[in-house]
Design an enzyme around this catalytic site. Structure first.
Site, short mmCIF file in Angstrom:
data_model
loop_
_atom_site.label_atom_id
_atom_site.label_comp_id
_atom_site.label_asym_id
_atom_site.label_seq_id
_atom_site.Cartn_x
_atom_site.Cartn_y
_atom_site.Cartn_z
CB CYS A 65 -0.92 -0.06 1.23
SG CYS A 65 -1.63 1.50 1.75
CB CYS A 68 0.49 1.92 4.08
SG CYS A 68 -1.22 1.37 3.99
#
Ligand SMILES: [Zn+2]
Length: 145
Positions: A65, A68
């Protein structure tokens, strides 16, 4: 107050006049408090969010991600400057059951817990100011309930 050791996850009772930020764990002798986010797993997630007297913020993330990855250094920095909050992380690829139980649908998601109860959550990448503002709102909401 109770604080769960960031190293061995034993619950330590710290007298109110003692400084928990510099306290040592009665069991493992390591620092009970960590200014960097603590990685939680299947066996440590619930004890950590439920037994700590202080609120616990959990970052649900994954290695694939991008947002993230971008938010991780901001999260670390905010954790470092917030001694009255505890910060943790759950790798949703490794700890899938916890992520499912917490009903995590998009990444990253930050969840603010107080003694096991969810106070609020926010999904998507945040910058430092947005993260700090969200935390202030959560603390306010926690005090009002
Ligand atoms: Zn310990």
């Amino acid at each position: 107050m109770n604080i769960v050791c960031a190293n061995c996850f034993t619950t330590n009772r710290i007298p109110d006049d003692k400084d928990y930020n510099n306290g040592k764990c009665g069991k493992c002798q390591q620092a009970v408090y960590s200014s960097t986010p603590v990685a939680l797993g299947n066996n440590t997630f619930y004890p950590f969010i439920e037994r700590n007297t202080l609120p616990v913020i959990v970052d649900f993330w994954a290695s694939w991600c991008g947002p993230c990855q971008n938010m991780a250094p901001i999260y670390n920095k905010v954790a470092e400057s917030s001694p009255t909050l505890l910060f943790a992380k759950v790798n949703t690829e490794q700890v899938q059951q916890i992520a499912a139980d917490a009903n995590i649908r998009s990444l990253p998601t930050l969840v603010f817990f107080h003694q096991g109860e969810e106070v609020d959550r926010v999904s998507g990448g945040l910058n430092e100011m947005q993260m700090k503002q969200w935390l202030v709102q959560c603390v306010q909401k926690m005090k009002n309930t």
